[in-house]
Design a protein around this motif. Structure first.
Motif: not given
Length: 367
Positions: A132-159
Motif C-alpha cells: 500500500q505504501d508503494l502504491r501511494k508512492a507510485r501515485e505520487y510520482v505519477a501525479a508529478l507529470i503534468p497533463a497533456p498540453l493542447a494549444r494552437a501553436d504547440v501540442r504535448i502528449e506523453w506515455a
C-alpha cells in the motif's frame, strides 16, 4: 537465504504447542506485468480478470473479463479456469480442471505472472501494508507529470509506464515564462523507492526552478547545476541520464542538451534528425562542463523525447529491439500518438512486458 528458509528454521525451533498457534496466509504476488508489485491475500476465494468487479483486476488485453479464480480448500490453493480465451497456466502447464497451486508456483494469466506465497498472517499484513505504501508512492510520482498540453501553436502528449511498482524515470514540461517552455525526460539508474524518490527530487528542482544561480532557459547551465547538486557520492551512488530542451513556440527555436541519454528524434516528413549532445550521465563527474545545441522545429514537425526503455527490450522472437528499428517505425506511422506507439511496442515485447521503464514525450508544432 530465502524468506521461506528463514521461516522454516524459526518454526521448527519452537515447541510443539507454539507450532500449532502459527496462522498461515496464502498470498498472490504479481511479479511480471503492468501490476507488478501488487499483493493479494487469499481468503476463501479471489476472482481474477479484466472486469472491474474482479478481486484481482489485470488490465491486460490478453486477459478475459472473468478469467479464473483461486480458492482455498483445506489449506490448499486451487486454480480454476473460467473458460478464458487464452488459458490459465501453472508453472507453464495449462489448467484443465481445478489445479493445486503449490507454494512458490507461478500462475500465468495473459501477460501477467503471479507467484503463490505462503507466510504467517503477521508477515502477510506487513507485506500488504508495504504494498500500500508503494502504491501511494507510485501515485505520487505519477501525479508529478503534468497533463497533456493542447494549444494552437504547440501540442504535448506523453506515455509513461514504470516496469516495476516504482521506477527511475520521469518526464515533464513547464513554462519558464510566457514565451519559453522547458521539456525534459530523466532516467535514474535502478528501480524501486530509492531511484523513484531521487527522480522526484530532480523533477521538483526543475519544476520549481530552485537550482541557485541557474538560467533555466539555458540547457547546459541546467545540466551543470544538476550535476553539482546531485553528485552520486552524496546520493547513495545513484546517477541519472537526461534530455533537457527549451522551446520558443513563437520563433520555433529549440535549445537542448543531453547527458548520457538517448537522442530526441525530430521528425519532418520522411526525415528524422537525432538531437543530442555528448556528455556523461549527471552525477558521475563533478565539475563537468556541459554543452548545448539548437534546432528549428518547423510547422508540422514533431519532436520525440524518450528514455532507453522505449527501444531496449527483447522482442517476442528473442531479438533485441533497437533505436534504429524504433526510428523506422515512427517514420512509417508519423501520426501515431505516444499511447498508440506504446501499445504497438508492448505487443512486440516478449510476453508483452517491457524490461525497463517506458517514458516518451512528444511535441507537435502547429501551423
Amino acid at each position: 537465504m530465502s524468506e521461506h528458509d528463514s521461516t522454516d528454521r524459526t518454526i521448527t525451533s519452537l515447541p510443539l504447542s507454539s507450532e500449532r498457534e502459527v496462522e498461515w496466509t496464502h498470498v498472490l504476488v504479481v511479479v511480471e506485468g503492468a501490476s507488478a508489485g501488487e499483493r493479494f491475500v487469499l481468503g476463501r476465494e479471489l476472482s481474477i480478470g479484466r472486469d472491474p468487479t474482479c478481486d484481482v483486476r489485470l488490465v491486460d488485453r490478453s486477459v478475459s473479463r472473468l478469467h479464473c479464480r483461486v480458492s482455498l480448500a483445506e489449506q490448499r490453493a486451487l486454480v480454476t479456469d473460467n473458460g478464458s480465451t487464452n488459458g490459465t497456466f501453472v508453472d507453464g502447464v495449462r489448467v484443465q480442471d481445478s489445479t493445486v497451486l503449490k507454494p512458490g508456483a507461478l500462475l500465468q494469466i495473459g501477460d501477467h505472472l503471479l507467484r503463490h506465497d505462503v507466510c504467517t498472517t503477521a508477515e502477510a499484513a506487513r507485506e500488504v501494508e508495504l504494498a500500500q505504501d508503494l502504491r501511494k508512492a507510485r501515485e505520487y510520482v505519477a501525479a508529478l507529470i503534468p497533463a497533456p498540453l493542447a494549444r494552437a501553436d504547440v501540442r504535448i502528449e506523453w506515455a509513461f509506464q514504470p516496469c516495476a511498482a516504482l521506477g527511475g524515470d520521469l518526464l515533464g514540461y513547464h513554462w519558464i515564462d510566457d514565451a519559453r517552455l522547458a521539456l525534459y525526460v530523466l532516467d535514474v539508474c535502478g528501480h524501486g523507492a530509492g531511484p523513484a524518490m531521487h527522480s522526484a527530487s530532480v523533477f521538483n528542482a526543475l519544476r520549481g526552478q530552485t537550482l541557485p544561480h541557474t538560467d533555466f532557459a539555458a540547457p547546459a547551465q541546467v545540466l551543470s547545476a544538476l550535476n553539482q547538486h546531485f553528485a552520486m557520492e552524496r546520493h547513495g551512488g545513484m546517477y541519472l541520464t537526461m534530455w533537457y530542451g527549451v522551446l520558443e513556440p513563437r520563433t520555433r527555436r529549440l535549445s537542448f542538451a543531453s547527458a548520457g541519454h538517448p537522442p530526441a528524434l525530430l521528425l519532418e516528413g520522411a526525415r528524422s534528425t537525432r538531437l543530442a549532445t555528448k556528455s556523461p550521465p549527471i552525477g558521475v563527474s563533478e565539475g563537468r562542463r556541459f554543452t548545448q545545441a539548437q534546432a528549428e522545429i518547423r510547422a508540422g514537425a514533431r519532436l520525440w523525447v524518450l528514455s532507453d526503455g522505449v527501444f531496449e527490450f527483447t522482442s517476442s522472437d528473442e531479438s533485441v529491439f533497437s533505436l534504429d528499428e524504433f526510428e523506422r517505425g515512427l517514420l512509417e506511422t508519423p501520426r501515431s500518438s505516444p499511447s498508440d506507439v506504446q501499445r504497438a511496442l508492448q505487443g512486440r515485447a516478449k510476453r508483452g512486458v517491457f524490461e525497463d521503464d517506458f517514458s516518451m514525450l512528444t511535441v507537435s508544432m502547429g501551423p
